[in-house]
Enzyme design. Structure first.
Site, PDB file in Angstrom:
ATOM      1  N   ASP A 347       0.920  -1.275  -0.083  1.00  0.00           N
ATOM      2  CA  ASP A 347       0.044  -0.060   0.072  1.00  0.00           C
ATOM      3  C   ASP A 347       1.121   1.395   0.024  1.00  0.00           C
ATOM      4  O   ASP A 347       2.033   1.199   0.887  1.00  0.00           O
ATOM      5  CB  ASP A 347      -0.834  -0.020   1.365  1.00  0.00           C
ATOM      6  CG  ASP A 347      -1.677   1.107   1.321  1.00  0.00           C
ATOM      7  OD1 ASP A 347      -2.769   1.424   0.486  1.00  0.00           O
ATOM      8  OD2 ASP A 347      -1.638   2.009   2.334  1.00  0.00           O
ATOM      9  N   GLU A 383       1.555  -0.506  -4.954  1.00  0.00           N
ATOM     10  CA  GLU A 383       0.894   0.696  -5.286  1.00  0.00           C
ATOM     11  C   GLU A 383       1.740   1.780  -5.555  1.00  0.00           C
ATOM     12  O   GLU A 383       2.299   2.450  -4.401  1.00  0.00           O
ATOM     13  CB  GLU A 383      -0.132   0.915  -4.077  1.00  0.00           C
ATOM     14  CG  GLU A 383      -1.059   2.029  -4.558  1.00  0.00           C
ATOM     15  CD  GLU A 383      -2.306   2.099  -3.266  1.00  0.00           C
ATOM     16  OE1 GLU A 383      -3.179   2.573  -3.587  1.00  0.00           O
ATOM     17  OE2 GLU A 383      -1.785   2.033  -2.155  1.00  0.00           O
TER      18      GLU A 383
END
Length: 721
Positions: A347, A383
């Protein structure tokens, strides 16, 4: 109580069959107490006697798995200097393998009084947080893995299914109620049967590291459903445990992984190493902040009472500190070696590359991953952005990494909603995005292709809403992305208009067909294969309810969509030309012609696309030829990879369009395999030069068997190889 010196490594609580070694890093601590908590909540404090290299350690013979514990750290409380030690706060072990309970939001969890001014909180709040915080748990590390074998699928063979542990299973009628929404629910045969029948090869679980349920959300009657609020990087979240939280969740998680592996499905974890649940300077003191605030967190240089935040959550971990890097690498290795997971999706990964301020692909974190013999061998998915300056880094991660391709998502959405001047960009995205990845020596598999993910509209909502509808989140619909590149097909939200509903089904099929026919690695969002809706909510992070859970009570259209998705996955699996490991030669991936006949692009009339065709801002239709006998890579036996030829017609126009099939040089017979506008595929065999009608807003896939005329360009390409 008998106390031995113990060892400084490994960090955390380590049970050896006789007792437990406890080790905690703190550079700022002046004294550390280990606190054992019994079943009644009573506390026994033990002064940790030894410290080596800033690691405080002790060994307690006789302590067994299931023992709950925490720490109290004595040291300076001087926020202006970056120090926030407060022994009144019972602190979690950053290396704990399990946690019991959940923090309740009481004032005692904070190091200031709630009625103090936010810019000058004054002296430290010395209310004891015991009884209001969660507790670390000693676990039994032993587990019978039996014959567990990691599937270890190559990227080009991978189909990823992004899922939420609870959302996937909470309403499934074939799963016993007492294990719905848990790791055991994922391991249930009903869940695994759906995944295997669909054909996915990897499940990417949204955060399962122990996280904290936001106090502000709880006050609104909501919760942190997504889980991007980590506090324990080595512990499976206790809220997803069916059988207990005194370490039982660890065995349950391992059992889930073992069951998925037996079905040939890899397990990828969505991990959040960029920040913690302690938030900004007004957040609670749960662990890191009270242990060694200045070592764990990035602080503002000119004002160390505040946090430098590139995540939008209040804090960022200090990625240049050796113990922060050690924590992350120890966590990654633990999940691979002890929990048998197969990869990670990071993330806001750009934050991990901020050793100082800029995103740097040569940062220490990437160096550590690159040389690590364990972590470097699993799937690593970034990401590739954060909210800091220069944070959008799609295409800029090192060669070992793959990336969520946000440009793929945006382009494919724009193409199917009829935006002008998208043909060239669309061609580049569906052929692997070489413009983003080839310059660094990466292959099409560097691109994780997706149209939807947990953050944003579901696929059904993408074709049903022009605007977000997040009223249930309690923020007056101000949260979530406002520019969704969506199109409601003429009516906002649910409708009884049959034409609109039919178009929405077709558009969902178009997106699925595009995704699963594109070069790269496809990722499906759970429930998209059956038309899951969130009622237009594009930010369901706080909706732990029917808004976000999959409803398994399916109508016929939904069953048909599952079957359609299944067919596409099967087609991709059976035909390597649809999942190449290398980019097309020449400028083909940018919409040009391949130098060795691997790919060709055609206008509807059957003529080759030229510069004028690509530059036509109003063109929304094209046909692409994929040469199954000009695949550059060898198969697993070292033989030439030989496949059928394919023609894929994309028509994003509002009218039906006649497409003229290319001449015999490209194939002597064609049969339709997929037509997103038809419930049943036309069985007609088409000859070169025949006309095939692509209905308005549809995708048509045709296949030609392997035999080719000897003088064809494709045959010549084979000869050159």
């Amino acid at each position: 109580m008998e106390i031995w010196p113990g060892k400084p490594y490994p960090l955390g609580a380590t049970y050896d069959g006789t007792g437990v070694n406890f080790a905690l890093f703190s550079e700022v601590a002046e004294k550390v107490e280990l606190c054992l908590i019994d079943d009644d909540g009573a506390e026994t404090r033990v002064a940790v006697p030894e410290v080596d290299g800033f690691v405080w350690h002790a060994y307690l013979p006789g302590v067994q798995p299931g023992q709950r514990y925490g720490y109290r750290v004595y040291g300076p409380y001087d926020p202006a200097a970056g120090h926030r030690c407060n022994p009144a706060k019972l602190l979690l072990d950053p290396y704990a393998k399990a946690f019991d309970g959940m923090a309740d939001g009481d004032q005692s969890l904070f190091s200031y009084d709630f009625d103090a001014p936010s810019d000058d909180p004054g002296k430290a709040n010395v209310d004891d947080s015991l009884g209001h915080t969660m507790l670390s748990v000693v676990i039994n590390p032993f587990f019978d893995w039996g014959q567990d074998r990691l599937p270890r699928r190559e990227y080009h063979e991978t189909v990823i299914y992004e899922a939420h542990v609870k959302g996937l299973t909470e309403l499934h009628p074939d799963i016993p109620k007492d294990i719905r929404g848990t790791y055991a629910g994922i391991a249930h045969p009903a869940t695994i049967a759906h995944l295997t029948e669909l054909g996915v090869t990897a499940i990417e679980l949204m955060p399962v590291h122990q996280f904290v349920n936001d106090f502000t959300l709880r006050e609104k009657g909501l919760s942190n459903y997504w889980g991007y609020n980590t506090i324990g990087f080595l512990a499976p979240h206790n809220g997803y445990a069916a059988y207990g939280t005194r370490g039982e969740q660890v065995a349950e998680f391992k059992g889930m992984v073992k069951a998925l592996h037996e079905a040939g499905i890899e397990v990828i974890l969505d991990v959040v190493y960029n920040h913690t649940a302690e938030g900004n300077h007004l957040g609670p003191t749960l662990a890191f902040r009270g242990i060694d605030n200045a070592s764990y967190y990035r602080l503002v240089d000119e004002d160390k009472a505040h946090y430098y935040d590139t995540t939008g959550t209040g804090n960022s971990l200090l990625m240049r500190h050796p113990h922060v890097l050690q924590l992350i690498m120890d966590s990654l290795r633990y999940w691979v070696t002890e929990m048998h997971v197969d990869g990670f999706r990071f993330d806001l990964a750009a934050t991990l590359a901020r050793q100082f301020h800029e995103v740097d692909k040569l940062s220490a974190f990437f160096d550590l991953v690159q040389q690590d013999p364990v972590v470097s061998q699993v799937k690593l998915i970034a990401e590739p952005w954060d909210v800091g300056d220069g944070g959008y880094q799609v295409g800029n991660f090192p060669p070992l990494w793959t990336e969520w391709n946000g440009q793929y998502r945006d382009t494919v959405r724009d193409f199917w909603r009829g935006e002008p001047a998208t043909l060239g960009e669309f061609a580049s995205r569906i052929t692997g995005s070489s413009d983003l990845y080839e310059h660094s020596g990466r292959k099409p598999i560097a691109s994780i292709n997706f149209v939807t993910a947990h953050d944003g509209f579901t696929l059904r909502d993408l074709v049903s809403y022009n605007e977000k509808h997040n009223e249930a989140n309690g923020e007056d619909n101000n949260d979530g992305e406002s520019h969704n590149r969506s199109w409601n097909c003429g009516v906002e939200g649910p409708t009884k208009n049959k034409k609109v509903n039919a178009l929405r089904v077709r558009q969902q099929r178009n997106f699925l067909a595009t995704l699963l026919l594109s070069q790269g690695v496809p990722m499906l969002l759970h429930g998209d294969e059956l038309g899951r809706s969130q009622g237009g909510n594009n930010n369901g992070y706080c909706q732990d309810n029917e808004i976000s859970w999959i409803n398994w009570d399916l109508e016929q259209d939904q069953l048909n969509l599952i079957a359609f998705t299944r067919r596409l996955v099967e087609l991709r699996r059976e035909h390597p030309v649809l999942r190449r490991r290398r980019f097309f030669a020449g400028s083909a991936s940018h919409g040009g012609e391949s130098e060795i006949g691997e790919i060709a692009w055609f206008e509807p009339g059957g003529t080759h696309m030229d510069e004028e065709s690509w530059a036509n801002g109003y063109a929304r239709s094209m046909m692409v030829f994929l040469n199954g006998q000009a695949i550059p890579e060898l198969d697993t036996r070292g033989q030439k990879t030989i496949d059928d030829h394919f023609l894929v017609i994309f028509n994003a126009h509002s009218d039906a369009i006649d497409f003229t099939l290319p001449g015999a040089d490209y194939g002597d017979s064609w049969r339709i395999e997929v037509d997103t506008a038809a419930e049943e595929v036309d069985a007609t065999v088409h000859a070169p030069g025949d006309t095939v009608v692509a209905q308005a807003r549809s995708t048509v896939v045709l296949r030609c068997p392997r035999q080719l005329p000897s003088g064809s360009p494709a045959g010549a390409a084979i000869a050159r190889r």
